[in-house]
Design a protein around this motif. Structure first.
Motif, PDB file in Angstrom:
ATOM      1  N   UNK A  20       0.823  -1.209   0.000  1.00 44.99           N
ATOM      2  CA  UNK A  20       0.000   0.000   0.000  1.00 44.99           C
ATOM      3  C   UNK A  20       0.861   1.264   0.000  1.00 44.99           C
ATOM      4  N   UNK A  21       1.979   1.252   0.707  1.00 42.69           N
ATOM      5  CA  UNK A  21       2.851   2.436   0.755  1.00 42.69           C
ATOM      6  C   UNK A  21       3.383   2.774  -0.637  1.00 42.69           C
ATOM      7  N   UNK A  22       3.716   1.765  -1.421  1.00 43.43           N
ATOM      8  CA  UNK A  22       4.213   1.999  -2.788  1.00 43.43           C
ATOM      9  C   UNK A  22       3.112   2.558  -3.676  1.00 43.43           C
ATOM     10  N   UNK A  23       1.893   2.078  -3.484  1.00 45.92           N
ATOM     11  CA  UNK A  23       0.763   2.604  -4.265  1.00 45.92           C
ATOM     12  C   UNK A  23       0.533   4.067  -3.899  1.00 45.92           C
ATOM     13  N   UNK A  24       0.542   4.366  -2.618  1.00 48.08           N
ATOM     14  CA  UNK A  24       0.352   5.752  -2.172  1.00 48.08           C
ATOM     15  C   UNK A  24       1.436   6.665  -2.754  1.00 48.08           C
TER      16      UNK A  24
END
Length: 152
Positions: free
Chosen positions: A120-124
């Motif tokens: 999720x951090x990479x998507x954000x």
């Protein structure tokens, strides 16, 4: 005149020397996916892929893409064969007004091309340049995660 690959097809467009890529895409190329938002690379509505890298078309000179590959949201999929991201965004009801979604979709496609199973951090981080005023952020994150899972 500027010649490049647009959504997998060679094109030559007659554009003024000072034209931006966004003006060339929405004008002579006749596309409506990339949108004008801010004109200062602050909202991401105009985002396209240039040789696989997300770029803001609102400030990029049209001549800068000569000989390069440009992909817009129209080049991600077709109604008959949508890109997994497009299907996931529909399934998750990830859009409201939709103004920002074309840019978000191409940035998400670039992310999944380089990281097929992003956290999720990479998507954000990948979607940070995009401004969505509708508040669809959580659904957008779910849609990108869903597309990644379906593509695996």
């Amino acid at each position: 005149m500027v010649s490049f690959s647009l959504n997998g097809h060679p094109v030559t467009l007659e554009v003024p020397e000072e034209a931006t890529l966004l003006q060339a895409l929405r004008g002579p190329a006749g596309l409506s996916g990339p949108r004008f938002g801010c004109g200062t690379e602050q909202c991401g509505a105009c985002m396209v892929l240039v040789d696989g890298t997300p770029r803001c078309a609102c400030t990029l000179a049209a001549g800068a893409v000569t000989g390069r590959a440009v992909v817009t949201v129209e080049g991600l999929g077709t109604p008959e064969a949508p890109h997994p991201l497009q299907s996931a965004f529909l399934a998750e009801q990830a859009g409201q007004c939709g103004y920002c979604l074309s840019g978000i979709l191409v940035s998400a496609a670039a992310l999944l091309a380089r990281d097929p199973a992003p956290e999720e951090a990479a998507i954000r981080t990948a979607l940070e340049p995009h401004l969505c005023r509708c508040g669809s952020h959580n659904r957008i994150l779910r849609a990108v995660s869903r597309a990644a899972a379906e593509m695996a």
